[in-house]
Each structure stands twice: as structure tokens, then as C-alpha cells.
Design a protein around this motif. Sequence first.
Motif, short mmCIF file in Angstrom:
data_model
loop_
_atom_site.label_atom_id
_atom_site.label_comp_id
_atom_site.label_asym_id
_atom_site.label_seq_id
_atom_site.Cartn_x
_atom_site.Cartn_y
_atom_site.Cartn_z
N LEU A 1 14.76 20.32 -23.30
CA LEU A 1 14.27 21.30 -22.31
C LEU A 1 14.04 22.80 -23.02
O LEU A 1 13.14 23.25 -22.89
N ARG A 2 14.90 22.98 -24.12
CA ARG A 2 14.76 24.31 -24.95
C ARG A 2 13.35 24.22 -25.84
O ARG A 2 12.73 25.19 -26.12
N ARG A 3 13.04 23.06 -26.18
CA ARG A 3 11.57 23.03 -26.89
C ARG A 3 10.50 23.11 -26.03
O ARG A 3 9.38 23.09 -26.69
N LEU A 4 10.45 23.10 -24.82
CA LEU A 4 9.49 23.20 -24.00
C LEU A 4 8.95 24.44 -24.06
O LEU A 4 9.67 25.58 -24.44
N ARG A 5 7.67 24.52 -23.89
CA ARG A 5 6.66 25.81 -24.01
C ARG A 5 7.37 26.97 -23.02
O ARG A 5 7.63 26.53 -21.70
N GLN A 6 7.61 28.12 -23.12
CA GLN A 6 8.42 29.04 -22.24
C GLN A 6 7.38 29.91 -21.83
O GLN A 6 6.17 30.51 -22.52
N PHE A 7 7.28 30.53 -20.47
CA PHE A 7 6.32 31.51 -20.03
C PHE A 7 7.27 32.57 -19.31
O PHE A 7 8.55 32.32 -18.98
N ASP A 8 6.74 33.77 -19.30
CA ASP A 8 7.27 34.88 -18.60
C ASP A 8 6.42 35.04 -17.18
O ASP A 8 5.18 35.05 -17.27
N VAL A 9 7.14 35.17 -16.07
CA VAL A 9 6.50 35.14 -15.01
C VAL A 9 7.40 36.28 -14.13
O VAL A 9 8.65 36.26 -14.17
N VAL A 10 6.64 37.13 -13.47
CA VAL A 10 7.06 38.02 -12.62
C VAL A 10 7.04 37.47 -11.07
O VAL A 10 5.97 37.25 -10.79
N ALA A 11 8.25 37.29 -10.67
CA ALA A 11 8.29 36.84 -9.36
C ALA A 11 9.48 37.57 -8.40
O ALA A 11 10.40 38.21 -9.05
N VAL A 12 9.52 37.20 -7.27
CA VAL A 12 10.49 37.64 -6.50
C VAL A 12 11.60 36.63 -6.17
O VAL A 12 11.36 35.50 -6.15
N LEU A 13 12.92 37.10 -6.43
CA LEU A 13 14.08 36.10 -6.39
C LEU A 13 15.03 36.83 -5.48
O LEU A 13 15.45 37.76 -5.81
N GLU A 14 15.27 36.37 -4.20
CA GLU A 14 16.11 37.06 -3.30
C GLU A 14 17.29 35.96 -2.97
O GLU A 14 17.02 34.81 -2.73
N CYS A 15 18.65 36.55 -2.96
CA CYS A 15 19.60 35.69 -2.40
C CYS A 15 19.44 35.41 -0.90
O CYS A 15 19.18 36.37 -0.17
N ALA A 16 19.77 34.26 -0.63
CA ALA A 16 19.62 33.90 0.88
C ALA A 16 20.77 34.60 1.64
O ALA A 16 20.57 34.65 3.06
N GLY A 17 21.59 35.03 1.07
CA GLY A 17 22.69 35.85 2.20
C GLY A 17 22.42 37.26 2.12
O GLY A 17 23.14 37.72 2.99
N ASN A 18 21.29 37.46 1.79
CA ASN A 18 21.00 39.26 2.14
C ASN A 18 20.94 39.17 3.53
O ASN A 18 20.42 38.50 4.28
N ARG A 19 21.50 40.44 3.88
CA ARG A 19 21.37 40.85 5.36
C ARG A 19 22.18 39.86 6.27
O ARG A 19 21.92 39.70 7.57
N ARG A 20 23.21 39.11 5.76
CA ARG A 20 23.81 38.15 6.26
C ARG A 20 24.62 38.89 7.29
O ARG A 20 24.92 38.51 8.44
N ASP A 21 25.31 40.09 6.86
CA ASP A 21 26.21 40.71 7.88
C ASP A 21 25.33 41.37 9.11
O ASP A 21 25.91 41.45 10.15
N GLY A 22 23.95 41.82 8.70
CA GLY A 22 23.12 42.09 9.83
C GLY A 22 22.85 40.70 10.97
O GLY A 22 23.04 40.95 12.31
N LEU A 23 22.84 39.73 10.31
CA LEU A 23 22.33 38.54 11.20
C LEU A 23 23.84 38.11 11.90
O LEU A 23 23.71 37.86 12.95
#
Length: 128
Positions: A98-120
Amino acid sequence: MSTSAAAAAVTGKDGYGDEPWCDRSLENYVVRAKHPFNAEVKLDKLVEHFVTPTERHFRRNHGPIPNIDGDAWTMTVEINTQRPSVRKSVHTVALADLRRLRQFDVVAVLECAGNRRDGLKAIKPVNG
């Protein structure tokens, strides 16, 4: 809290004592749970950067983090298809592969599914 004090705080005799510890400054985090480790970056620290640095990502675990031997670790992937000629395919790869695979930099959104849990929870009970 110093890194060594924080490391001592998340170890124990309940399966969590062997977790690998990564250097991070816990004063930037709101720790929600020690076992399994669950923490989010304080809002004032999160907005200091347009792209969140790796060391400021949220930490959400559902169990102990295994301490693996990277030289011996492998992962087996089983693929089931609808094609009659290739119903099942099994591949085993090592961490070194896996470490030998070509690497890429990607700008992406990653959000925890627990965000806003208190509000829910204010509307109706939710798990987690």
C-alpha cells in the motif's frame, strides 16, 4: 495537559493500554471520551486554517486502536461480483504494498457523523 499526561490518561487494563500514541496537543481538543478515544477540535482552533492540518482533525474511535507490526501486517480484500466469469476474487496486500502506491493530495470535506448530535437529541433520541 502534557502529552505524557494525556497518554497516561488514555491507557488502562481494559484493552486500551496498548494503543499507539501520536503526538498531538490535547489543549486544542474537547475530549468527549477516553475509551474509546473521542475528541473534537475547539472551534477557535479549527477556524485558524482554511484547510484543517492533519494534527487538528477530529478523533473518533469505536474501540481500541490495534498496535500492529507493519512489516507483518496484511489485509485481505474479497470482491463478489455479479459476473458469472468472476464471481469472487480474493486479494491479499501488505502494508508495504500500500505504501508503494502512487499518492495524491486531495482537498476534500470530511465531517464526523456525530456533528450536531446534541441538537438532534433535542428533537428525538439518537444512538451514539
